[in-house]
Scaffold this motif. Sequence first.
Motif, PDB file in Angstrom:
ATOM      1  N   VAL A 161       0.856  -1.307   0.354  1.00  0.00           N
ATOM      2  CA  VAL A 161      -0.167  -0.056   0.280  1.00  0.00           C
ATOM      3  C   VAL A 161       1.304   1.591  -0.425  1.00  0.00           C
ATOM      4  CG1 VAL A 161      -1.640   1.366   1.085  1.00  0.00           C
ATOM      5  CG2 VAL A 161      -1.930  -0.474   0.992  1.00  0.00           C
ATOM      6  N   SER A 162       1.719   1.496   0.934  1.00  0.00           N
ATOM      7  CA  SER A 162       3.274   2.359   0.671  1.00  0.00           C
ATOM      8  C   SER A 162       3.001   3.269  -0.799  1.00  0.00           C
ATOM      9  CB  SER A 162       3.535   2.226   2.166  1.00  0.00           C
ATOM     10  OG  SER A 162       4.771   1.121   1.822  1.00  0.00           O
ATOM     11  N   ALA A 163       4.038   1.438  -0.692  1.00  0.00           N
ATOM     12  CA  ALA A 163       4.224   1.359  -2.100  1.00  0.00           C
ATOM     13  C   ALA A 163       3.698   2.053  -3.492  1.00  0.00           C
ATOM     14  CB  ALA A 163       5.096   0.275  -1.967  1.00  0.00           C
ATOM     15  N   TRP A 164       2.473   2.236  -3.259  1.00  0.00           N
ATOM     16  CA  TRP A 164       1.005   2.609  -4.601  1.00  0.00           C
ATOM     17  C   TRP A 164       0.980   4.252  -4.145  1.00  0.00           C
ATOM     18  CZ3 TRP A 164       2.591   0.905  -8.479  1.00  0.00           C
ATOM     19  CH2 TRP A 164       2.969  -0.836  -8.764  1.00  0.00           C
ATOM     20  N   HIS A 165       1.056   4.278  -2.761  1.00  0.00           N
ATOM     21  CA  HIS A 165       0.544   5.271  -2.667  1.00  0.00           C
ATOM     22  C   HIS A 165       1.297   6.354  -2.252  1.00  0.00           C
ATOM     23  CE1 HIS A 165      -3.590   2.959  -1.850  1.00  0.00           C
ATOM     24  NE2 HIS A 165      -3.512   2.588  -3.438  1.00  0.00           N
ATOM     25  N   SER A 166       2.121   6.565  -2.202  1.00  0.00           N
ATOM     26  CA  SER A 166       3.349   7.166  -1.859  1.00  0.00           C
ATOM     27  C   SER A 166       3.600   7.722  -3.466  1.00  0.00           C
ATOM     28  CB  SER A 166       5.028   6.363  -1.278  1.00  0.00           C
ATOM     29  OG  SER A 166       5.192   5.833  -2.264  1.00  0.00           O
ATOM     30  N   VAL A 167       4.735   9.333  -2.862  1.00  0.00           N
ATOM     31  CA  VAL A 167       5.518   9.692  -4.626  1.00  0.00           C
ATOM     32  C   VAL A 167       6.178   9.352  -4.186  1.00  0.00           C
ATOM     33  CG1 VAL A 167       6.160  12.321  -5.124  1.00  0.00           C
ATOM     34  CG2 VAL A 167       4.129  12.316  -3.982  1.00  0.00           C
ATOM     35  N   LEU A 168       6.274   8.632  -5.856  1.00  0.00           N
ATOM     36  CA  LEU A 168       7.446   7.871  -6.132  1.00  0.00           C
ATOM     37  C   LEU A 168       8.250   8.667  -7.882  1.00  0.00           C
ATOM     38  CD1 LEU A 168       4.984   5.404  -6.636  1.00  0.00           C
ATOM     39  CD2 LEU A 168       6.839   4.464  -5.771  1.00  0.00           C
ATOM     40  N   ARG A 169       9.385   8.392  -7.890  1.00  0.00           N
ATOM     41  CA  ARG A 169      10.403   8.498  -8.618  1.00  0.00           C
ATOM     42  C   ARG A 169       9.939   8.211  -9.924  1.00  0.00           C
ATOM     43  NH1 ARG A 169      14.094  11.963  -6.429  1.00  0.00           N
ATOM     44  NH2 ARG A 169      14.643  11.633  -4.862  1.00  0.00           N
ATOM     45  N   THR A 170       8.830   9.029 -11.382  1.00  0.00           N
ATOM     46  CA  THR A 170       8.403   8.148 -12.069  1.00  0.00           C
ATOM     47  C   THR A 170       9.930   7.365 -12.785  1.00  0.00           C
ATOM     48  OG1 THR A 170       6.985  10.342 -12.407  1.00  0.00           O
ATOM     49  CG2 THR A 170       7.426   8.963 -14.347  1.00  0.00           C
ATOM     50  N   LYS A 171      10.899   7.779 -12.801  1.00  0.00           N
ATOM     51  CA  LYS A 171      11.474   6.711 -13.786  1.00  0.00           C
ATOM     52  C   LYS A 171      12.223   4.974 -12.767  1.00  0.00           C
ATOM     53  CE  LYS A 171      16.517   5.636 -14.632  1.00  0.00           C
ATOM     54  NZ  LYS A 171      16.492   4.387 -14.809  1.00  0.00           N
ATOM     55  N   VAL A 172      11.951   4.973 -11.778  1.00  0.00           N
ATOM     56  CA  VAL A 172      11.815   4.247 -10.335  1.00  0.00           C
ATOM     57  C   VAL A 172      10.713   3.011 -10.979  1.00  0.00           C
ATOM     58  CG1 VAL A 172      11.782   3.034  -8.747  1.00  0.00           C
ATOM     59  CG2 VAL A 172      13.561   5.622  -8.599  1.00  0.00           C
TER      60      VAL A 172
END
Length: 185
Positions: A161-172
């Motif tokens: 859940v935290s993996a998806w609902h976080s702000v992520l670096r798009t490249k990653v």
Amino acid sequence: MDNAVTIDDLTICIPVRERQLNIPIIVEYYKRLNCKKIIFDSSRSRYDKEEEVKAAGFEYVYWGPTTYFKKWQKILKLVDTKYVMDCPDDDISLISSLEMCIDFLNKNEDYSSCMGIELGFSNFGIYPTVSSHACIDQIFYDFKSDDAYNRIEHFMTINPVSAWHSVLRTKVLKDYWNMINSNNI
């Protein structure tokens, strides 16, 4: 736009499936945020107030029913910002949290994602989501491995859940999906 908040480097992706009644709540909350905002609808029928969504500064993309995996393969082709966030169709992230996450990621290149505070909503009202509480004290995402796939797989396993609902670096995130696709997972 009064009280507008600009986060140029962020795309908020809002996958919707059969919960179109939540679209007005999401639009009302995020409309003052100047960033790329896209609603990806895979419901059985197209949303009947699509023009109102577009008038509020959102893109609306309708694909009809599809799997989560195929939806994200399509979504990522439309993301061209440095950061991306999956916003569930029944949650919102505090705008101040988004700003702090982006500031943190800009200052800490060795991190892939950062999660702020989310609020869920339903017919019963607004409430803090479990994922917000579950991640507050969890700084155990530092997983030592030379293999990027193993690191990402570990992270997704311990708290998806935290993996998806976080702000992520798009490249990653794009690299992760490409890895999954190339490994036929």
